[in-house]
Scaffold this motif. Structure first.
Motif, short mmCIF file in Angstrom:
data_model
loop_
_atom_site.label_atom_id
_atom_site.label_comp_id
_atom_site.label_asym_id
_atom_site.label_seq_id
_atom_site.Cartn_x
_atom_site.Cartn_y
_atom_site.Cartn_z
N ASN A 65 52.22 8.27 31.24
CA ASN A 65 52.63 7.23 30.30
C ASN A 65 53.07 7.80 28.96
N PRO A 123 45.78 12.00 28.44
CA PRO A 123 46.95 11.77 27.58
C PRO A 123 47.01 12.70 26.38
N PHE A 175 46.47 -1.83 33.81
CA PHE A 175 47.57 -0.88 33.92
C PHE A 175 48.75 -1.29 33.04
N SER A 182 55.98 4.97 36.76
CA SER A 182 54.61 4.46 36.85
C SER A 182 54.47 3.47 38.01
N THR A 218 47.76 -0.29 29.46
CA THR A 218 47.71 1.18 29.37
C THR A 218 49.13 1.76 29.34
N TYR A 219 50.05 1.10 30.02
CA TYR A 219 51.44 1.54 29.99
C TYR A 219 52.09 1.19 28.64
N THR A 265 47.70 9.27 37.17
CA THR A 265 47.99 7.84 37.03
C THR A 265 48.37 7.49 35.61
N THR A 266 47.65 8.06 34.63
CA THR A 266 47.80 7.64 33.24
C THR A 266 48.53 8.63 32.36
N PRO A 290 41.40 9.60 31.92
CA PRO A 290 42.31 8.93 30.99
C PRO A 290 42.00 9.20 29.53
#
Length: 513
Positions: free
Chosen positions: A38, A159, A288, A59, A291-292, A34-35, A155
């Protein structure tokens, strides 16, 4: 005796931790995907030559597919059992991950993300259903806090690990990071998750409801993405909004009248659940969306590497590891609305601070502001998860779990989509405003051009190229400043979103009392 009871008889009280560990591993695999992508957005934009609005579908497509399938978890659990459902979901997720890593263009990459999101949408509600099956009511808040550890651990580390992989190899490797966790999740699911409890024919499935919902999500998100390019008053945009409104109304009417609804509208007869749902939507949009924004901001504006962008998010993730279990225990003792209100206010404060970020903001200042935001989220997540379900009767828990996650993810899909479009519009607006001031009458501009020309002359650039080179530098400066101002506006929008969330939080308190 249910299958869960048989597992308790076989493994004793420790079974609840075996089951929790299984769903935590599965959740880590999907939350990573999900993360982690990014930090790869700028690299993907460069690799395929696409704009930010096109890249955000990597995303948004994931979140939209995840939103659409979340409501299937309860039906799939009853129809096939948790074990088979989890195995199928993780198998589909594995396929999507491999296709994403091998994607030759942005279309295949987006489709792979949609496949990943569809599988991830099944996994997270299943995890919540399983927690409610193996923990008694007075321990569910603490269980949510422990389960939340995996939701933030992925998360926190993802990343950074993804950034290391990108700097060492290629952006494609971020799609392969979740594969080992998915394989382990399949193995553990076969050992510790129950099969189908019911006998007889499969329960009816709401195929029309899923189809209408898919039409709504696809049309509204694509319309919002393309409206800037086509024009907000163009025929295509207006038709898109009309189709979206009609499909939304059709979905609600269908779910009200069908015998086997995918989303039981009886949930929304409970005012406390409605208030919690509004808060979940707003939280998803802000969470979200922000976070993006942050990894893209630090790479495009500050020139950080993917590894540095990942490292920026690590301190906040580890802080959430501390906050989540504490907040989970507090949610069993303190009214959910109080924790949610405090958490939302803290997150709003961090977004207010982030609205001052610019090219000169230091790494540790940005990291500290992000830590503040995650402290707020750490208070909100267990409270909103358990608070929304505590007010429901037992027979609606499965539906309530799916609906709560569905609404939060729906907010996330809209948050990423709208913030990207908003930033693109604001970048153009700021660029026009800045460019209009760059004239020969602007002494600051002329001084900058002279200084840049002098530096280039001293470096050996021919005189005939000094002015064009200085003007090009000025143009790049205007673009960076315009983008910086647009991102600042975006963080201010996130601040406003979380301030607005305090109103339905107050209604949650009123509903409780």
């Amino acid at each position: 005796m249910s299958q869960v009871d048989r597992f308790f008889e076989q493994y004793g009280p420790a079974y609840k931790w075996y089951a929790t560990g299984t769903i935590m591993v599965a959740t880590i695999s999907v939350v990573l995907s999900t993360t982690i992508v990014n930090v790869a957005i700028p690299a993907v934009m460069g690799a395929f030559g696409i704009s930010a609005v096109q890249a955000q579908w990597i995303s948004t497509g994931f979140l939209a597919a995840m939103t659409a399938t979340m409501l299937l978890a309860d039906w799939a659990d009853r129809a096939f059992g948790m074990r088979l459902t989890m195995n199928a979901a993780m198998g589909v997720f594995l396929v999507g991950s491999v296709v994403g890593g091998l994607a030759p263009n942005e279309t295949i990459l987006t489709l792979a993300r949609v496949v990943q999101g569809a599988a991830a949408g099944i996994v997270q509600p299943l995890a919540m259903i399983m927690l409610f099956k193996v923990f008694p009511p007075d321990k569910r808040g603490a269980a949510m806090g422990i389960y939340g550890v995996c939701v933030v651990l992925a998360p926190a580390l993802g990343p950074w690990i993804g950034g290391v992989l990108m700097d060492a190899f290629d952006w494609r490797f971020v799609f392969y990071l979740g594969l080992p966790f998915a394989g382990v999740a399949i193995l553990l699911s076969n050992l510790f998750l129950p099969g189908r409890e019911q006998t007889g024919p499969l329960p009816a499935f709401d195929f029309p409801g899923v189809a209408i919902l898919a039409v709504f999500l696809a049309v509204i998100l694509s319309t919002l993405s393309n409206a800037q390019r086509l024009g907000w008053d163009s025929n295509m945009t207006l038709v898109g909004f009309m189709v979206s409104a009609a499909s939304a109304a059709g979905f609600i009417l269908w779910e009200l009248h069908t015998d086997k609804p995918m989303l039981d509208m009886r949930l929304f007869a409970n005012f406390a659940f409605v208030s919690a749902s509004v808060v979940s939507f707003i939280m998803g949009a802000g969470l979200f969306g922000s976070t993006y924004l942050l990894p893209v901001f630090v790479q495009q504006i500050q020139g950080m590497t993917p590894t540095q962008a990942g490292l920026l998010l690590m301190p906040s993730g580890f802080v959430m590891l501390i906050v989540f279990p504490i907040a989970g225990r507090l949610s069993d003792r303190v009214p959910a609305a109080i924790l949610i209100g405090i958490g939302m206010a803290i997150f709003a404060w961090s977004s207010w601070l982030m609205a001052d970020a610019n090219i000169n903001t230091t790494f540790w200042t940005l990291a500290w502001w992000t830590v503040i935001s995650r402290v707020g989220l750490g208070l909100v997540f267990p409270a909103i998860s358990s608070g929304a379900l505590k007010v429901l009767p037992r027979h609606l828990l499965g539906q309530g779990s799916g609906a709560s996650n569905f609404i939060r993810q729906l907010g996330g899909a809209f948050g990423v989509n709208l913030l990207t479009v908003f930033i693109e519009r604001r970048t153009v607006m700021h660029a026009d405003a800045f460019a209009a001031t760059q004239t020969s009458d602007n002494t600051t501009t002329m001084e900058l051009l002279r200084e840049v020309a002098g530096l280039m002359h001293s470096s050996g650039l021919p005189d005939t190229q000094l002015l064009p080179a200085a003007a090009s530098y000025l143009g790049q400066t205007v673009v960076i400043q315009s983008s910086n101002a647009a991102f600042q506006d975006g963080f201010m929008v996130v601040f406003a979103i979380f301030v607005l969330a305090l109103a339905p939080t107050w209604f949650m308190w009123r509903a409780r009392t």
